[in-house]
Design an enzyme around this catalytic site. Sequence first.
Site, PDB file in Angstrom:
ATOM      1  N   HIS A  22       0.844  -1.206   0.000  1.00 13.42           N
ATOM      2  CA  HIS A  22       0.000   0.000   0.000  1.00 13.42           C
ATOM      3  C   HIS A  22       0.879   1.256   0.000  1.00 13.42           C
ATOM      4  O   HIS A  22       0.612   2.215  -0.719  1.00 13.42           O
ATOM      5  CB  HIS A  22      -0.899   0.033   1.246  1.00 13.42           C
ATOM      6  CG  HIS A  22      -1.873  -1.109   1.359  1.00 13.42           C
ATOM      7  ND1 HIS A  22      -1.997  -1.880   2.486  1.00 13.42           N
ATOM      8  CD2 HIS A  22      -2.786  -1.603   0.488  1.00 13.42           C
ATOM      9  CE1 HIS A  22      -2.934  -2.800   2.315  1.00 13.42           C
ATOM     10  NE2 HIS A  22      -3.428  -2.654   1.099  1.00 13.42           N
ATOM     11  N   LYS A  46     -14.984  -7.585   6.252  1.00 15.44           N
ATOM     12  CA  LYS A  46     -13.792  -8.395   6.536  1.00 15.44           C
ATOM     13  C   LYS A  46     -13.540  -8.739   8.009  1.00 15.44           C
ATOM     14  O   LYS A  46     -12.606  -9.469   8.288  1.00 15.44           O
ATOM     15  CB  LYS A  46     -12.564  -7.687   5.981  1.00 15.44           C
ATOM     16  CG  LYS A  46     -12.469  -7.786   4.480  1.00 15.44           C
ATOM     17  CD  LYS A  46     -11.146  -7.252   4.002  1.00 15.44           C
ATOM     18  CE  LYS A  46     -10.970  -7.486   2.520  1.00 15.44           C
ATOM     19  NZ  LYS A  46      -9.813  -6.777   2.008  1.00 15.44           N
ATOM     20  N   ARG A  95      -2.674  -5.950  -8.183  1.00 15.49           N
ATOM     21  CA  ARG A  95      -1.549  -6.870  -8.037  1.00 15.49           C
ATOM     22  C   ARG A  95      -1.503  -7.864  -9.196  1.00 15.49           C
ATOM     23  O   ARG A  95      -0.748  -7.724 -10.108  1.00 15.49           O
ATOM     24  CB  ARG A  95      -1.620  -7.614  -6.702  1.00 15.49           C
ATOM     25  CG  ARG A  95      -1.238  -6.736  -5.527  1.00 15.49           C
ATOM     26  CD  ARG A  95      -1.663  -7.341  -4.239  1.00 15.49           C
ATOM     27  NE  ARG A  95      -3.088  -7.643  -4.286  1.00 15.49           N
ATOM     28  CZ  ARG A  95      -3.743  -8.321  -3.364  1.00 15.49           C
ATOM     29  NH1 ARG A  95      -3.108  -8.805  -2.353  1.00 15.49           N
ATOM     30  NH2 ARG A  95      -5.036  -8.510  -3.480  1.00 15.49           N
ATOM     31  N   SER A 133      -2.777  -8.111   3.154  1.00 17.44           N
ATOM     32  CA  SER A 133      -2.902  -7.944   4.599  1.00 17.44           C
ATOM     33  C   SER A 133      -3.176  -9.293   5.256  1.00 17.44           C
ATOM     34  O   SER A 133      -2.605  -9.617   6.297  1.00 17.44           O
ATOM     35  CB  SER A 133      -4.015  -6.956   4.924  1.00 17.44           C
ATOM     36  OG  SER A 133      -3.699  -5.700   4.374  1.00 17.44           O
TER      37      SER A 133
HETATM   38  N1  COA Z   1       0.059  -4.437  -2.083  1.00 22.44           N
HETATM   39  C1  COA Z   1      -0.228  -5.435  -1.267  1.00 22.44           C
HETATM   40  N2  COA Z   1      -1.486  -5.802  -0.971  1.00 22.44           N
HETATM   41  C2  COA Z   1      -2.473  -5.111  -1.538  1.00 22.44           C
HETATM   42  C3  COA Z   1      -2.240  -4.044  -2.403  1.00 22.44           C
HETATM   43  C4  COA Z   1      -0.905  -3.719  -2.673  1.00 22.44           C
HETATM   44  N3  COA Z   1      -0.584  -2.721  -3.483  1.00 22.44           N
HETATM   45  N4  COA Z   1      -3.409  -3.550  -2.828  1.00 22.44           N
HETATM   46  C5  COA Z   1      -4.355  -4.284  -2.243  1.00 22.44           C
HETATM   47  N5  COA Z   1      -3.797  -5.217  -1.471  1.00 22.44           N
HETATM   48  C6  COA Z   1      -4.490  -6.237  -0.695  1.00 22.44           C
HETATM   49  C7  COA Z   1      -4.953  -5.761   0.623  1.00 22.44           C
HETATM   50  O1  COA Z   1      -3.961  -5.991   1.600  1.00 22.44           O
HETATM   51  C8  COA Z   1      -6.195  -6.579   0.835  1.00 22.44           C
HETATM   52  O2  COA Z   1      -5.826  -7.821   1.379  1.00 22.44           O
HETATM   53  P1  COA Z   1      -6.819  -8.666   2.266  1.00 22.44           P
HETATM   54  O3  COA Z   1      -7.980  -9.029   1.389  1.00 22.44           O
HETATM   55  O4  COA Z   1      -5.993  -9.796   2.655  1.00 22.44           O
HETATM   56  O5  COA Z   1      -7.254  -7.792   3.413  1.00 22.44           O
HETATM   57  C9  COA Z   1      -6.733  -6.798  -0.574  1.00 22.44           C
HETATM   58  O6  COA Z   1      -5.656  -6.588  -1.411  1.00 22.44           O
HETATM   59  C10 COA Z   1      -7.789  -5.832  -1.006  1.00 22.44           C
HETATM   60  O7  COA Z   1      -7.987  -4.916   0.001  1.00 22.44           O
HETATM   61  P2  COA Z   1      -8.046  -3.358  -0.089  1.00 22.44           P
HETATM   62  O8  COA Z   1      -7.249  -2.826  -1.188  1.00 22.44           O
HETATM   63  O9  COA Z   1      -7.754  -2.859   1.279  1.00 22.44           O
HETATM   64  O10 COA Z   1      -9.497  -3.175  -0.446  1.00 22.44           O
HETATM   65  P3  COA Z   1     -10.664  -3.713   0.336  1.00 22.44           P
HETATM   66  O11 COA Z   1     -11.247  -4.812  -0.480  1.00 22.44           O
HETATM   67  O12 COA Z   1     -10.324  -4.078   1.717  1.00 22.44           O
HETATM   68  O13 COA Z   1     -11.539  -2.408   0.404  1.00 22.44           O
HETATM   69  C11 COA Z   1     -13.344  -0.955  -0.136  1.00 22.44           C
HETATM   70  C12 COA Z   1     -12.647  -2.308  -0.343  1.00 22.44           C
HETATM   71  C13 COA Z   1     -13.274  -0.479   1.292  1.00 22.44           C
HETATM   72  C14 COA Z   1     -12.683   0.046  -1.036  1.00 22.44           C
HETATM   73  C15 COA Z   1     -14.796  -1.217  -0.587  1.00 22.44           C
HETATM   74  O14 COA Z   1     -15.323  -2.261   0.213  1.00 22.44           O
HETATM   75  C16 COA Z   1     -15.681  -0.017  -0.468  1.00 22.44           C
HETATM   76  O15 COA Z   1     -15.654   0.824  -1.318  1.00 22.44           O
HETATM   77  N6  COA Z   1     -16.479   0.075   0.602  1.00 22.44           N
HETATM   78  C17 COA Z   1     -17.400   1.183   0.823  1.00 22.44           C
HETATM   79  C18 COA Z   1     -18.848   0.801   0.540  1.00 22.44           C
HETATM   80  C19 COA Z   1     -19.197   1.022  -0.901  1.00 22.44           C
HETATM   81  O16 COA Z   1     -19.156   2.114  -1.414  1.00 22.44           O
HETATM   82  N7  COA Z   1     -19.592  -0.067  -1.552  1.00 22.44           N
HETATM   83  C20 COA Z   1     -19.923  -0.048  -2.940  1.00 22.44           C
HETATM   84  C21 COA Z   1     -18.679   0.052  -3.766  1.00 22.44           C
HETATM   85  S1  COA Z   1     -18.556  -1.116  -5.016  1.00 22.44           S
END
Ligand code: COA
Length: 168
Positions: A22, A46, A95, A133
């Site tokens: 990140h 999550k 990724r 994560s």
């Molecule tokens: N390097 C390493 N890991 C990475 C990464 C990077 N560059 N980019 C993403 N990841 C990993 C994260 O660690 C995470 O791992 P995990 O699943 O083991 O926790 C995974 O990829 C994806 O997570 P992240 O990028 O944090 O996104 P998320 O899926 O947790 O978040 C939100 C999603 C919060 C953006 C989404 O749920 C949201 O928009 N929520 C608000 C409600 C909403 O508007 N909903 C409708 C939208 S469609």
Amino acid sequence: MQARQETIAVYPGTFDPLTNGHVSIVRRAKDVFDYIVLAIAKDTPKDPLFSLGERVQMAEEVFRDNPQVVVESFSGLLVEYVENRGGNVLLRGLRAISDFDNEFQMALMNRRLKRDIHTMFMMTDYKWLFTSSSIIKETAFLGGDVEGLVPKAVWKRIKQRRNQNKHE
Ligand code: COA
């Protein structure tokens, strides 16, 4: 010529916890945008290990010396938060192929909700392609060494939590 408007990109996620993957996205995005808002989601399916307050605190520590990076939390619809924040760019890291389906779905849903908010993707640096994560948490809590995969402030917090768990 008109004065250039400042550009803001909102980089949302659960960040449970923030990893070097990140951080790498934020570092590179700073070359493109004036400000990056690291937006930490309160509502997430999550069941995070770290509370919202802890996730915000860790990120604040990591970006303390970075005036271009603002750490915030948000709840509710992401696109509404982005609009209220005065931005029109949603930044996501990609990724591998496995991320694509989910990211494509989210980007299209967000576009359907607000057409003037644009999702932009940055490829994750190859060094972090294999990390997430979850895999970092799993490894760390089974006693594995994840130093170097997460920022120092996060590693410190993981070790504290690991010790707490041992004594419970
Ligand atoms: N390097 C390493 N890991 C990475 C990464 C990077 N560059 N980019 C993403 N990841 C990993 C994260 O660690 C995470 O791992 P995990 O699943 O083991 O926790 C995974 O990829 C994806 O997570 P992240 O990028 O944090 O996104 P998320 O899926 O947790 O978040 C939100 C999603 C919060 C953006 C989404 O749920 C949201 O928009 N929520 C608000 C409600 C909403 O508007 N909903 C409708 C939208 S469609």
